[in-house]
Design an enzyme around this catalytic site. Structure first.
Site, PDB file in Angstrom:
ATOM      1  N   GLU A  86       0.840  -1.195   0.000  1.00  0.00           N
ATOM      2  CA  GLU A  86       0.000   0.000   0.000  1.00  0.00           C
ATOM      3  C   GLU A  86       0.876   1.246   0.000  1.00  0.00           C
ATOM      4  O   GLU A  86       1.988   1.223   0.516  1.00  0.00           O
ATOM      5  CB  GLU A  86      -0.888   0.018   1.253  1.00  0.00           C
ATOM      6  CG  GLU A  86      -2.304  -0.458   1.029  1.00  0.00           C
ATOM      7  CD  GLU A  86      -3.167   0.524   0.222  1.00  0.00           C
ATOM      8  OE1 GLU A  86      -2.613   1.376  -0.494  1.00  0.00           O
ATOM      9  OE2 GLU A  86      -4.392   0.415   0.316  1.00  0.00           O
ATOM     10  N   ASP A  87       0.350   2.335  -0.543  1.00  0.00           N
ATOM     11  CA  ASP A  87       1.065   3.599  -0.455  1.00  0.00           C
ATOM     12  C   ASP A  87       0.880   4.188   0.946  1.00  0.00           C
ATOM     13  O   ASP A  87       1.814   4.625   1.580  1.00  0.00           O
ATOM     14  CB  ASP A  87       0.597   4.582  -1.539  1.00  0.00           C
ATOM     15  CG  ASP A  87      -0.921   4.733  -1.604  1.00  0.00           C
ATOM     16  OD1 ASP A  87      -1.644   4.004  -0.901  1.00  0.00           O
ATOM     17  OD2 ASP A  87      -1.386   5.588  -2.383  1.00  0.00           O
TER      18      ASP A  87
ATOM     19  N   ARG B 227       0.866  12.311  -9.063  1.00  0.00           N
ATOM     20  CA  ARG B 227       1.483  11.008  -8.775  1.00  0.00           C
ATOM     21  C   ARG B 227       2.931  10.958  -9.267  1.00  0.00           C
ATOM     22  O   ARG B 227       3.733  10.170  -8.788  1.00  0.00           O
ATOM     23  CB  ARG B 227       0.707   9.882  -9.468  1.00  0.00           C
ATOM     24  CG  ARG B 227      -0.709   9.708  -8.964  1.00  0.00           C
ATOM     25  CD  ARG B 227      -1.278   8.390  -9.446  1.00  0.00           C
ATOM     26  NE  ARG B 227      -2.728   8.316  -9.346  1.00  0.00           N
ATOM     27  CZ  ARG B 227      -3.398   7.972  -8.263  1.00  0.00           C
ATOM     28  NH1 ARG B 227      -2.745   7.698  -7.149  1.00  0.00           N
ATOM     29  NH2 ARG B 227      -4.716   7.918  -8.274  1.00  0.00           N
TER      30      ARG B 227
ATOM     31  N   PHE C  73      -2.921  15.885   4.684  1.00  0.00           N
ATOM     32  CA  PHE C  73      -3.018  15.397   3.313  1.00  0.00           C
ATOM     33  C   PHE C  73      -1.684  15.574   2.590  1.00  0.00           C
ATOM     34  O   PHE C  73      -1.095  16.644   2.584  1.00  0.00           O
ATOM     35  CB  PHE C  73      -4.133  16.130   2.545  1.00  0.00           C
ATOM     36  CG  PHE C  73      -4.355  15.546   1.193  1.00  0.00           C
ATOM     37  CD1 PHE C  73      -5.044  14.347   1.036  1.00  0.00           C
ATOM     38  CD2 PHE C  73      -3.832  16.161   0.055  1.00  0.00           C
ATOM     39  CE1 PHE C  73      -5.222  13.775  -0.211  1.00  0.00           C
ATOM     40  CE2 PHE C  73      -4.008  15.595  -1.199  1.00  0.00           C
ATOM     41  CZ  PHE C  73      -4.701  14.401  -1.336  1.00  0.00           C
TER      42      PHE C  73
ATOM     43  N   ASP D  13      -4.664   5.113   6.016  1.00  0.00           N
ATOM     44  CA  ASP D  13      -5.231   6.322   6.618  1.00  0.00           C
ATOM     45  C   ASP D  13      -6.312   5.902   7.612  1.00  0.00           C
ATOM     46  O   ASP D  13      -6.020   5.643   8.776  1.00  0.00           O
ATOM     47  CB  ASP D  13      -5.772   7.168   5.458  1.00  0.00           C
ATOM     48  CG  ASP D  13      -6.360   8.489   5.873  1.00  0.00           C
ATOM     49  OD1 ASP D  13      -5.815   9.114   6.784  1.00  0.00           O
ATOM     50  OD2 ASP D  13      -7.358   8.922   5.271  1.00  0.00           O
TER      51      ASP D  13
HETATM   52  P1  IMP Z   1      -7.956   4.351   3.912  1.00  0.00           P
HETATM   53  O1  IMP Z   1      -8.903   3.322   3.348  1.00  0.00           O
HETATM   54  O2  IMP Z   1      -8.691   5.496   4.555  1.00  0.00           O
HETATM   55  O3  IMP Z   1      -6.908   3.766   4.829  1.00  0.00           O
HETATM   56  O4  IMP Z   1      -7.234   5.057   2.715  1.00  0.00           O
HETATM   57  C1  IMP Z   1      -6.437   4.411   1.890  1.00  0.00           C
HETATM   58  C2  IMP Z   1      -6.270   5.117   0.579  1.00  0.00           C
HETATM   59  O5  IMP Z   1      -6.648   6.503   0.600  1.00  0.00           O
HETATM   60  C3  IMP Z   1      -4.817   5.105   0.229  1.00  0.00           C
HETATM   61  O6  IMP Z   1      -4.457   3.915  -0.414  1.00  0.00           O
HETATM   62  C4  IMP Z   1      -4.673   6.336  -0.645  1.00  0.00           C
HETATM   63  O7  IMP Z   1      -4.951   6.006  -1.978  1.00  0.00           O
HETATM   64  C5  IMP Z   1      -5.713   7.294  -0.128  1.00  0.00           C
HETATM   65  N1  IMP Z   1      -5.101   8.310   0.771  1.00  0.00           N
HETATM   66  C6  IMP Z   1      -5.096   8.319   2.128  1.00  0.00           C
HETATM   67  N2  IMP Z   1      -4.457   9.400   2.618  1.00  0.00           N
HETATM   68  C7  IMP Z   1      -4.027  10.090   1.550  1.00  0.00           C
HETATM   69  C8  IMP Z   1      -3.256  11.315   1.410  1.00  0.00           C
HETATM   70  O8  IMP Z   1      -2.843  11.989   2.374  1.00  0.00           O
HETATM   71  N3  IMP Z   1      -2.999  11.695   0.129  1.00  0.00           N
HETATM   72  C9  IMP Z   1      -3.440  11.004  -0.968  1.00  0.00           C
HETATM   73  N4  IMP Z   1      -4.136   9.848  -0.872  1.00  0.00           N
HETATM   74  C10 IMP Z   1      -4.434   9.400   0.368  1.00  0.00           C
HETATM   75 MG    MG Z   2      -4.279   3.680  -2.453  1.00  0.00          MG
END
Ligand code: IMP
Ligand code: MG
Length: 184
Positions: free
Chosen positions: A103-104, A169, A156, A107
């Site tokens: 994963e990148d 990206r 963010f 969050d």
């Molecule tokens: P989660 O499901 O809330 O954990 O979010 C996961 C996805 O949200 C990540 O794989 C990212 O693609 C996107 N994401 C979460 N935080 C950021 C951020 O700060 N910048 C850009 N994309 C984000």
């Molecule tokens: Mg993602």
């Protein structure tokens, strides 16, 4: 390094490419060391993780390993929608394989939890997750991933695969939204 502007918002330098590469080397060593099988399969979560996955996978020396891709979407603009949509499915046979999700960023944890649930149907031997970035204060579901590059505040960020509505990206470094402009 200079600030960048996207959608009228200013982002300042946050993590330099050299620091990212150093962290990737550390993660690669740990992942290699912990692998229980000689043919693990890495699962890159598109779109955000594609840049990290390319660098990380090339730093891992496990000759019989493979990489594959799945696509999820949960973000609109600078905030998580809370709902995760799967856009592209898995075609690989993961049964009895050691799966390492790439994963990148983690969050809210919603994507990670959904993905682990989904993978359970494929009866893998085990599932681990490596994420370049982790926002511990935003976590609402699940637990901290097994491998974390950088734990960061709940702000963010973009660049190095991370986007704002599909853009940015391609930035080689990671930038953060300037404090006074953070939404929510
Ligand atoms: P989660 O499901 O809330 O954990 O979010 C996961 C996805 O949200 C990540 O794989 C990212 O693609 C996107 N994401 C979460 N935080 C950021 C951020 O700060 N910048 C850009 N994309 C984000
Ligand atoms: Mg993602």
């Amino acid at each position: 390094m200079e600030n960048v502007v996207y959608q009228g918002m200013t982002f300042e330098p946050f993590i330099k490419r050299e620091e990212i590469q150093k962290e990737i080397q550390r993660l690669a060593v740990e992942i290699e060391r912990d692998c229980q099988t000689d043919n693990p399969i890495f699962l890159c979560v598109l779109n955000g993780a594609y840049v990290f996955a390319a660098d990380l996978y090339r730093a891992i020396n496990i000759p019989k390993s493979e990489i594959t891709f799945i696509r999820f979407k949960s973000y609109e603009g600078t905030a998580s929608t809370g709902a995760v949509t799967q856009i592209m499915g898995l075609v690989d046979d993961l049964s009895d394989r050691e799966v390492i999700i790439i994963e990148d960023i983690v969050d809210t944890g919603v994507t990670a939890v959904q993905l682990r649930k989904k993978l359970a149907d494929y009866k893998p031997k085990c599932v681990k997750m490596v994420t370049l970035l982790f926002k511990p204060d935003s976590l609402k579901q699940g637990t901290k991933p097994e491998y974390v590059g950088f734990s960061i505040p709940s702000r963010f960020i973009l660049g190095y695969g991370l986007d704002i509505d599909g853009m940015a990206r391609n930035l080689p470094d990671i930038y953060v939204l300037k404090e006074k402009e953070t939404q929510n």
